[in-house]
Design a protein around this motif. Structure first.
Motif, PDB file in Angstrom:
ATOM      1  N   GLU A 160    -100.397  17.498  52.037  1.00  0.00           N
ATOM      2  CA  GLU A 160     -99.728  18.562  51.437  1.00  0.00           C
ATOM      3  C   GLU A 160     -97.891  18.665  51.802  1.00  0.00           C
ATOM      4  O   GLU A 160     -97.153  18.699  50.774  1.00  0.00           O
ATOM      5  CB  GLU A 160     -99.833  19.243  51.518  1.00  0.00           C
ATOM      6  CG  GLU A 160    -101.822  19.176  51.178  1.00  0.00           C
ATOM      7  CD  GLU A 160    -101.710  19.746  49.589  1.00  0.00           C
ATOM      8  OE1 GLU A 160    -101.285  19.996  48.825  1.00  0.00           O
ATOM      9  OE2 GLU A 160    -103.179  20.074  49.347  1.00  0.00           O
ATOM     10  N   ASP A 161     -97.120  17.967  51.867  1.00  0.00           N
ATOM     11  CA  ASP A 161     -95.665  18.299  52.638  1.00  0.00           C
ATOM     12  C   ASP A 161     -94.863  16.253  52.787  1.00  0.00           C
ATOM     13  O   ASP A 161     -94.225  16.627  52.990  1.00  0.00           O
ATOM     14  CB  ASP A 161     -95.537  19.275  53.974  1.00  0.00           C
ATOM     15  CG  ASP A 161     -96.286  18.314  55.183  1.00  0.00           C
ATOM     16  OD1 ASP A 161     -97.265  17.839  54.959  1.00  0.00           O
ATOM     17  OD2 ASP A 161     -95.171  18.012  56.370  1.00  0.00           O
ATOM     18  N   GLY A 162     -95.295  15.568  51.831  1.00  0.00           N
ATOM     19  CA  GLY A 162     -94.592  14.588  51.844  1.00  0.00           C
ATOM     20  C   GLY A 162     -95.350  13.308  51.633  1.00  0.00           C
ATOM     21  O   GLY A 162     -94.990  12.661  51.305  1.00  0.00           O
ATOM     22  N   GLY A 163     -96.807  12.951  52.314  1.00  0.00           N
ATOM     23  CA  GLY A 163     -97.099  12.428  52.650  1.00  0.00           C
ATOM     24  C   GLY A 163     -97.297  11.085  54.251  1.00  0.00           C
ATOM     25  O   GLY A 163     -97.573   9.408  53.632  1.00  0.00           O
ATOM     26  N   LEU A 164     -96.405  11.703  55.008  1.00  0.00           N
ATOM     27  CA  LEU A 164     -96.342  10.750  55.890  1.00  0.00           C
ATOM     28  C   LEU A 164     -97.991   9.627  56.184  1.00  0.00           C
ATOM     29  O   LEU A 164     -97.493   8.770  56.627  1.00  0.00           O
ATOM     30  CB  LEU A 164     -96.172  11.161  57.109  1.00  0.00           C
ATOM     31  CG  LEU A 164     -96.852  12.323  57.832  1.00  0.00           C
ATOM     32  CD1 LEU A 164     -98.026  12.158  59.485  1.00  0.00           C
ATOM     33  CD2 LEU A 164     -95.730  13.573  58.189  1.00  0.00           C
ATOM     34  N   GLY A 165     -98.784  10.638  55.914  1.00  0.00           N
ATOM     35  CA  GLY A 165    -100.102   9.476  56.330  1.00  0.00           C
ATOM     36  C   GLY A 165    -100.281   8.749  56.065  1.00  0.00           C
ATOM     37  O   GLY A 165    -100.087   7.000  56.148  1.00  0.00           O
ATOM     38  N   ALA A 166    -100.073   8.384  54.312  1.00  0.00           N
ATOM     39  CA  ALA A 166    -100.102   7.505  53.844  1.00  0.00           C
ATOM     40  C   ALA A 166     -99.142   6.449  53.936  1.00  0.00           C
ATOM     41  O   ALA A 166     -99.928   4.905  54.121  1.00  0.00           O
ATOM     42  CB  ALA A 166    -100.157   7.912  51.773  1.00  0.00           C
ATOM     43  N   PHE A 167     -98.348   6.918  53.618  1.00  0.00           N
ATOM     44  CA  PHE A 167     -97.014   5.753  54.342  1.00  0.00           C
ATOM     45  C   PHE A 167     -97.785   5.019  55.635  1.00  0.00           C
ATOM     46  O   PHE A 167     -97.343   4.026  55.547  1.00  0.00           O
ATOM     47  CB  PHE A 167     -95.377   7.118  54.629  1.00  0.00           C
ATOM     48  CG  PHE A 167     -94.651   6.100  54.457  1.00  0.00           C
ATOM     49  CD1 PHE A 167     -93.781   5.409  53.787  1.00  0.00           C
ATOM     50  CD2 PHE A 167     -94.175   5.596  55.940  1.00  0.00           C
ATOM     51  CE1 PHE A 167     -92.479   4.348  54.363  1.00  0.00           C
ATOM     52  CE2 PHE A 167     -93.189   4.776  56.297  1.00  0.00           C
ATOM     53  CZ  PHE A 167     -92.711   4.740  55.426  1.00  0.00           C
ATOM     54  N   ALA A 168     -98.224   5.705  56.559  1.00  0.00           N
ATOM     55  CA  ALA A 168     -98.663   5.263  57.581  1.00  0.00           C
ATOM     56  C   ALA A 168     -99.176   4.021  57.625  1.00  0.00           C
ATOM     57  O   ALA A 168     -99.572   2.778  57.855  1.00  0.00           O
ATOM     58  CB  ALA A 168     -98.396   6.470  59.116  1.00  0.00           C
ATOM     59  N   THR A 169    -100.452   4.577  57.255  1.00  0.00           N
ATOM     60  CA  THR A 169    -101.503   4.061  56.516  1.00  0.00           C
ATOM     61  C   THR A 169    -101.514   2.545  56.183  1.00  0.00           C
ATOM     62  O   THR A 169    -101.346   1.453  56.363  1.00  0.00           O
ATOM     63  CB  THR A 169    -101.974   4.070  55.699  1.00  0.00           C
ATOM     64  OG1 THR A 169    -102.595   5.449  56.540  1.00  0.00           O
ATOM     65  CG2 THR A 169    -103.694   3.195  55.570  1.00  0.00           C
ATOM     66  N   LEU A 170    -100.039   2.707  54.961  1.00  0.00           N
ATOM     67  CA  LEU A 170     -99.790   1.371  54.038  1.00  0.00           C
ATOM     68  C   LEU A 170     -98.618   0.297  55.040  1.00  0.00           C
ATOM     69  O   LEU A 170     -99.252  -0.904  55.152  1.00  0.00           O
ATOM     70  CB  LEU A 170     -98.930   1.856  52.742  1.00  0.00           C
ATOM     71  CG  LEU A 170     -99.548   2.529  52.001  1.00  0.00           C
ATOM     72  CD1 LEU A 170     -99.297   3.130  51.081  1.00  0.00           C
ATOM     73  CD2 LEU A 170    -100.724   1.449  51.721  1.00  0.00           C
ATOM     74  N   GLN A 171     -97.419   1.115  55.933  1.00  0.00           N
ATOM     75  CA  GLN A 171     -96.811   0.492  56.902  1.00  0.00           C
ATOM     76  C   GLN A 171     -97.352  -0.435  57.962  1.00  0.00           C
ATOM     77  O   GLN A 171     -97.533  -1.275  58.183  1.00  0.00           O
ATOM     78  CB  GLN A 171     -95.960   1.485  57.446  1.00  0.00           C
ATOM     79  CG  GLN A 171     -94.741   1.974  56.912  1.00  0.00           C
ATOM     80  CD  GLN A 171     -93.799   1.251  56.936  1.00  0.00           C
ATOM     81  OE1 GLN A 171     -93.573   0.724  55.832  1.00  0.00           O
ATOM     82  NE2 GLN A 171     -93.079   0.508  57.445  1.00  0.00           N
ATOM     83  N   ARG A 172     -98.542   0.220  58.325  1.00  0.00           N
ATOM     84  CA  ARG A 172     -99.881  -0.263  59.198  1.00  0.00           C
ATOM     85  C   ARG A 172    -100.019  -1.700  58.193  1.00  0.00           C
ATOM     86  O   ARG A 172    -100.823  -2.490  59.385  1.00  0.00           O
ATOM     87  CB  ARG A 172    -101.114   0.456  59.986  1.00  0.00           C
ATOM     88  CG  ARG A 172    -101.766   0.144  61.389  1.00  0.00           C
ATOM     89  CD  ARG A 172    -102.840   0.997  62.040  1.00  0.00           C
ATOM     90  NE  ARG A 172    -102.856   1.188  62.535  1.00  0.00           N
ATOM     91  CZ  ARG A 172    -103.226   0.628  63.799  1.00  0.00           C
ATOM     92  NH1 ARG A 172    -101.759   1.546  64.661  1.00  0.00           N
ATOM     93  NH2 ARG A 172    -103.665   0.599  64.456  1.00  0.00           N
ATOM     94  N   GLY A 173    -100.345  -2.148  57.550  1.00  0.00           N
ATOM     95  CA  GLY A 173    -101.240  -2.627  56.992  1.00  0.00           C
ATOM     96  C   GLY A 173    -102.223  -2.523  56.014  1.00  0.00           C
ATOM     97  O   GLY A 173    -102.489  -4.168  55.169  1.00  0.00           O
TER      98      GLY A 173
END
Length: 425
Positions: A175-188
């Protein structure tokens, strides 16, 4: 009716295994977790999802996200809620080098607002009546998560072994940017394709416009209110900028992409907060406004910012005071880029066929004027679309709800899509 629309005998077995009561039970437990962005409820909701995925036979990666470290990564989407720690959760069922399909949903919700607007002043109690499930998060988007879990449970109950893996990503901070999805993708964590279970109002959202939060700081010259003619009102100077903002909005919406051409304003620009002055009888020397600025499909965030800043600069140059005291523009909060499913990608037809075979009207493909995690997956090279239960008009609202029939149809469509994308072992 062709074969793509008609379920096979095996698929019918899976469809018959979809348990609506089980979906509602999961939704009740999810809604009961007050997972407002930036609070401990985010952690609790992610733990619930990790436990649920484990119970469904998935290999679970549940990890602590170091947000300050993540914020240093190129492309970090920002945040508004403010958190130093968050948690990721991914479950994978089946063996293989890469999941053939990802289902993704966010567990964070927006604040409930005035509690007196909710029955019994309780936003987190699921209420079911007349085929409607209501409560904070039912539409955006715990209903979609419950439908995902319902589909996975149906596959398990029907004894289906998939030939290729299916993955579930549950994320925070959408809701405030998407850091969770970003972190998931960064984790591979990746996959061949992704479906976001965001509410899509009976359509498939194949593209999102983005959005940015802007801040304008407008300088004035203070004086006593009785001699206002000696000063310069920052509020008046802020008001003088409004025509330039309307002209900018009109220009940016003049020739929209066909996917968003059905929208009245595909790329809205609006001021949501404004403040000026600190004393009633003083001409204000500072006005601050914050608002939302739509990013066009396929437009980069730097290009969008440049056009906005240029419009403000041109308006300032035409004003004797502002030309000497230019407005300061800054960009606080999350950054939602635009994103889209690649044109002609087969995931669109597959999702349309699965929805129709599950009993829903065949959904059309449209674009949406709001940002989601779609753009993060798309930027990472994962073809992504949105298809989920609920009507976006009821997201973030005091009357937030989802139809139970939509939960069932979504779960059935997800189960069919998983079978058809991943195959049977």
């Amino acid at each position: 009716m062709n074969g793509a629309h008609t379920p096979s005998d095996l698929e019918r077995r899976v469809l018959d295994a979809v348990d609506v009561n089980g979906i509602l039970d999961d939704l009740r437990e999810l809604v009961a977790i007050p997972s407002v962005g930036g609070t401990g409820g985010e952690r609790d909701a992610q733990q619930w999802c990790a436990d649920k995925l484990g119970s469904l036979g998935h290999r679970v990666d549940h990890w602590r996200i170091d947000v300050p470290a993540l914020a240093e990564e190129p492309g970090f989407p920002g945040q508004e809620a403010g958190r130093d720690v968050a948690y990721g959760c991914v479950g994978v069922r089946g063996d293989g080098p890469e999941p053939a399909l990802i289902f993704c949903g966010h567990t964070d919700v927006v604040p409930p607002g005035d509690l007196d607007r909710w029955p019994n002043r309780d936003p987190y109690a699921l209420r079911i009546a007349d085929g409607i499930a209501a409560g904070r998060g039912t539409c955006d988007m715990k209903g979609g998560l419950a439908a995902i879990f319902g589909a996975l449970q149906a596959l398990r109950s029907a004894g289906i072994q998939l030939a290729q893996p299916v993955a579930v990503h549950t994320v925070v901070g959408e809701e405030d940017g998407g850091l969770g999805a970003f972190a998931t993708l960064q984790r591979g964590h990746r996959g061949a394709a992704c479906v976001l279970a965001e509410p899509s109002s009976g359509t498939i959202v194949a593209a999102n416009g983005g959005s940015l939060t802007f801040r304008l700081e407008v300088a004035g010259q203070s004086t006593h209110g009785s001699t206002r003619y000696r000063g310069v009102s920052a509020l008046d100077k802020l008001a003088a900028l409004l025509p330039a903002l309307r002209e900018l909005e009109a220009r940016r919406n003049a020739d929209p992409d066909p996917l968003v051409a059905h929208l009245e304003v595909p790329y809205p620009l609006s001021i949501g907060m404004a403040k000026a002055g600190d004393w009633a009888s003083t001409v204000p020397d500072l006005a601050i406004a914050e608002g939302r600025y739509g990013v066009r499909l396929d437009e980069s965030i730097p290009a969008a910012k440049t056009e906005f800043e240029s419009a403000i600069a041109q308006s300032c140059a035409a004003d004797p005071w502002l030309s000497e005291h230019p407005v300061r523009v800054s960009w606080p909060g999350g950054m939602f880029a635009s994103g889209r499913l690649p044109e002609g990608h087969r995931l669109l037809t597959e999702a349309q066929d699965a929805a129709a075979a599950a009993g829903a009207p065949r959904p059309t493909a449209v674009g949406a004027p709001y940002g989601t995690d779609l753009r993060l997956y798309a930027a990472a090279g994962v073809p992504t679309l949105q298809y989920g239960p609920g009507d976006i008009r009821y997201a973030h609202a005091h009357d937030e709800h989802v139809a139970v029939a939509e939960l069932e149809r979504a779960a059935r469509a997800y189960a069919l899509l998983a079978i058809r994308r991943c195959g049977i072992a």
